[in-house]
Design an enzyme around this catalytic site. Structure first.
Site, PDB file in Angstrom:
ATOM      1  N   ASP A  13     -27.694  12.726  77.752  1.00  0.00           N
ATOM      2  CA  ASP A  13     -27.643  12.014  76.783  1.00  0.00           C
ATOM      3  C   ASP A  13     -27.198  10.155  76.981  1.00  0.00           C
ATOM      4  OD1 ASP A  13     -26.649  14.246  74.650  1.00  0.00           O
ATOM      5  OD2 ASP A  13     -25.191  14.669  75.039  1.00  0.00           O
ATOM      6  N   LYS A  16     -32.206   9.207  76.318  1.00  0.00           N
ATOM      7  CA  LYS A  16     -33.659   8.952  77.201  1.00  0.00           C
ATOM      8  C   LYS A  16     -34.898   8.860  75.797  1.00  0.00           C
ATOM      9  CE  LYS A  16     -32.498  13.401  78.343  1.00  0.00           C
ATOM     10  NZ  LYS A  16     -30.879  12.676  78.522  1.00  0.00           N
ATOM     11  N   GLY A  40     -30.882  16.460  72.110  1.00  0.00           N
ATOM     12  CA  GLY A  40     -31.133  15.673  71.057  1.00  0.00           C
ATOM     13  C   GLY A  40     -31.058  14.101  71.761  1.00  0.00           C
ATOM     14  N   HIS A  41     -32.210  14.411  71.814  1.00  0.00           N
ATOM     15  CA  HIS A  41     -32.354  12.601  71.467  1.00  0.00           C
ATOM     16  C   HIS A  41     -33.066  11.771  70.476  1.00  0.00           C
ATOM     17  CE1 HIS A  41     -34.920  14.110  75.875  1.00  0.00           C
ATOM     18  NE2 HIS A  41     -34.140  14.591  75.828  1.00  0.00           N
ATOM     19  N   LYS A 332     -26.214   1.078  76.709  1.00  0.00           N
ATOM     20  CA  LYS A 332     -25.216   1.171  75.837  1.00  0.00           C
ATOM     21  C   LYS A 332     -23.968  -0.023  76.357  1.00  0.00           C
ATOM     22  CE  LYS A 332     -23.555   4.902  73.590  1.00  0.00           C
ATOM     23  NZ  LYS A 332     -23.859   6.162  72.465  1.00  0.00           N
TER      24      LYS A 332
HETATM   25  P1  GDP Z   1     -30.472  11.460  75.177  1.00  0.00           P
HETATM   26  O1  GDP Z   1     -30.195  12.672  75.264  1.00  0.00           O
HETATM   27  O2  GDP Z   1     -30.762  11.065  76.632  1.00  0.00           O
HETATM   28  O3  GDP Z   1     -31.778  10.562  74.402  1.00  0.00           O
HETATM   29  O4  GDP Z   1     -29.154  10.445  74.880  1.00  0.00           O
HETATM   30  P2  GDP Z   1     -28.766  10.809  73.200  1.00  0.00           P
HETATM   31  O5  GDP Z   1     -29.509  10.635  71.869  1.00  0.00           O
HETATM   32  O6  GDP Z   1     -28.361  12.408  72.717  1.00  0.00           O
HETATM   33  O7  GDP Z   1     -27.553   9.400  73.106  1.00  0.00           O
HETATM   34  C1  GDP Z   1     -27.974   8.608  73.046  1.00  0.00           C
HETATM   35  C2  GDP Z   1     -26.949   7.443  71.500  1.00  0.00           C
HETATM   36  O8  GDP Z   1     -27.049   6.191  72.074  1.00  0.00           O
HETATM   37  C3  GDP Z   1     -28.006   7.922  70.971  1.00  0.00           C
HETATM   38  O9  GDP Z   1     -27.181   7.902  69.272  1.00  0.00           O
HETATM   39  C4  GDP Z   1     -29.250   6.298  71.001  1.00  0.00           C
HETATM   40  O10 GDP Z   1     -29.028   5.902  69.214  1.00  0.00           O
HETATM   41  C5  GDP Z   1     -27.782   5.729  71.248  1.00  0.00           C
HETATM   42  N1  GDP Z   1     -27.926   4.835  72.827  1.00  0.00           N
HETATM   43  C6  GDP Z   1     -28.993   4.697  73.110  1.00  0.00           C
HETATM   44  N2  GDP Z   1     -29.189   3.294  73.192  1.00  0.00           N
HETATM   45  C7  GDP Z   1     -27.775   2.864  73.209  1.00  0.00           C
HETATM   46  C8  GDP Z   1     -27.521   0.895  73.355  1.00  0.00           C
HETATM   47  O11 GDP Z   1     -27.844   0.836  74.452  1.00  0.00           O
HETATM   48  N3  GDP Z   1     -26.546   0.273  72.366  1.00  0.00           N
HETATM   49  C9  GDP Z   1     -25.981   1.539  71.884  1.00  0.00           C
HETATM   50  N4  GDP Z   1     -25.143   1.215  71.091  1.00  0.00           N
HETATM   51  N5  GDP Z   1     -26.617   2.766  71.874  1.00  0.00           N
HETATM   52  C10 GDP Z   1     -27.560   3.294  72.371  1.00  0.00           C
HETATM   53 MG    MG Z   2     -29.188  13.840  74.083  1.00  0.00          MG
END
Ligand code: GDP
Ligand code: MG
Length: 424
Positions: A13, A16, A40-41, A332
């Site tokens: 999370d 990616k 869950g991307h 983030k």
């Molecule tokens: P993954 O499983 O690695 O793809 O990550 P997830 O999608 O599960 O969780 C990452 C969350 O952070 C998602 O809701 C993204 O939309 C959000 N996100 C990613 N980068 C940023 C950022 O730079 N700022 C903010 N506020 N949200 C972000």
């Molecule tokens: Mg995820």
């Protein structure tokens, strides 16, 4: 052309999907090589907001071919639902832009059932599984008791093979868990409803990708979860049941001799961890609730609240080493804008001694975090697109992490949207 990987450095999370969506238009192929529909991307782009589970995050770019490699757990029911939900939002998913390896194995309904039964049996010692059948699936694969996707093209052989495996699986369902056996006809009609519908997507993806390489095409590999959930290198047994590391790419993609030019490790500006297992820099209570709310830290697959805390340099440095990352995308950063002082876990205290090497998993329970505090910047940075426009304290935070994890931070993400990032 260049081959790159986008991998998770922490517990998953990290963002990616967001980084793959950002970079994949530069590639001809986007390949998932491990894991399954428990991913869950999240991707937010001109088409809307999506949580991708099995389908690679390159699906939104025209001309990109998305591949599910032999290392992936193919759950036909979930995959078809995902294809349908993308199509409903106007995204093209067809046999031209989605290919499934004939050597990938199928995840059957009994894998999900057994996952849930075992978690129930474990009660308060449960692993925190997403109950998508991943652990039973990979254990069956290692026992050579799965059906390969390519077998769906050989109906007569398939029936015999399913009967053999079902006979064996029913021994576990009835004998160990005292459940009803699965009936062959019911299972076969499940295949007709779901698995057979995947036939148009099946091909020898190893051959496809080899040809692509020879033709000078570029390939992006998309990992699921992060270093600390890797079966061999992570916080066993609170890991997943596949290898999340970039070093698994040659095995899970069908390109046994591939050279990866670039491994982009995704790191979140603070820590989150979904499910069970030791988490040294975990916050509990008010400060955790505040960070969880501001960061919207709820699982993209399950909706579960994520455990949260400050960034953990010890674990992140270990994660970078395990992935052999060549650069980092830090996500983030915008979420930390509310903090006066930003804690950074730089070391662990273990039995009265400070350590900065990531310890054996069972020692993690006895580790407590040692924090340093960096000054916050206390202003909205979500509109910043250039390094020089970042407040000095935000620059210092990035540089501090970069120095301490030993890897160049090349991308800084400051929002969910595709263009909300800074390239250094
Ligand atoms: P993954 O499983 O690695 O793809 O990550 P997830 O999608 O599960 O969780 C990452 C969350 O952070 C998602 O809701 C993204 O939309 C959000 N996100 C990613 N980068 C940023 C950022 O730079 N700022 C903010 N506020 N949200 C972000
Ligand atoms: Mg995820």
């Amino acid at each position: 052309m260049k081959n790159s990987a986008i991998v998770g450095i922490n517990w998953g999370d990290e963002g990616k999907g967001r980084i793959v969506d950002l970079l994949s238009n530069k590639y001809d192929f986007v390949v998932r090589y491990q894991g399954g529909g428990n991913a869950g991307h999240t991707v937010l782009n001109e088409y809307g907001k999506f949580a991708l589970h099995l389908i690679p995050s390159g699906i939104f770019h025209k001309g990109v071919v998305n591949v599910l490699g032999n290392g992936v757990a193919i759950d036909p029911e979930s995959l078809l639902q995902e294809i349908e939900s993308l199509r409903e939002k106007g995204i093209t998913v067809d046999e031209n832009n989605l290919k499934i390896s004939d050597r990938a194995s199928l995840l059957f309904p009994w894998h999900k059932a057994l996952d849930a039964l075992e978690e129930d049996r474990l009660k308060n010692k449960k692993y925190g599984s997403t109950k998508q059948g991943i652990a039973p699936f990979y254990s069956d694969k290692y026992q050579k008791k799965t059906i390969m996707v390519g077998e769906l093209l050989y109906s007569k052989h398939l029936k015999e093979h399913i009967k053999d495996i079902l006979e064996w699986k029913n021994l576990t369902l009835t004998g160990v868990y005292h459940e009803n056996p699965i009936d062959f006809d019911a299972l076969y009609s499940w295949c007709e409803s779901y698995a057979f519908k995947l036939r148009p997507f099946i091909c020898d993806t190893g051959k496809l990708l080899k040809k692509a390489e020879q033709d000078g095409k570029s390939i992006l590999f998309e990992a699921q979860l992060g270093s600390l959930r890797d079966l061999d290198y992570g916080i066993y047994p609170y890991t997943t049941s596949s290898n999340t590391l970039a070093s698994y790419i040659p095995l899970g993609s069908g390109l046994a001799n591939i050279n990866i030019d670039e491994v982009i490790g995704v790191v979140k500006a603070y820590s989150t961890c979904v499910g069970e297992g030791p988490f040294v820099s975990e916050w509990i209570g008010e400060e955790a609730n505040e960070l969880r709310e501001i960061g919207q830290e709820y699982g993209a697959k399950t909706g579960r609240p994520r455990r949260v805390g400050p960034i953990d340099i010890v674990a992140t440095r270990y994660g970078v080493e395990c992935q052999n990352a060549t650069s980092i995308a830090l996500t983030k950063l915008d979420i930390l804008s509310y903090m006066d002082k930003i804690p950074v876990c730089t070391k662990y205290l273990l039995n009265g001694k400070t350590i900065d090497d990531f310890p054996f998993p069972f020692e993690l329970e006895d580790c407590s975090p040692v924090y340093e505090y960096l000054d916050g910047w206390k202003c909205d940075i979500s509109k910043v697109r250039k390094w020089n426009d970042l407040p000095k304290n935000a620059q210092r935070y990035v540089e501090y992490i970069e120095k301490n994890i030993g890897c160049r931070i090349q991308y800084i993400s400051v929002g969910q949207e595709r263009n909300a990032y800074i390239k250094r």
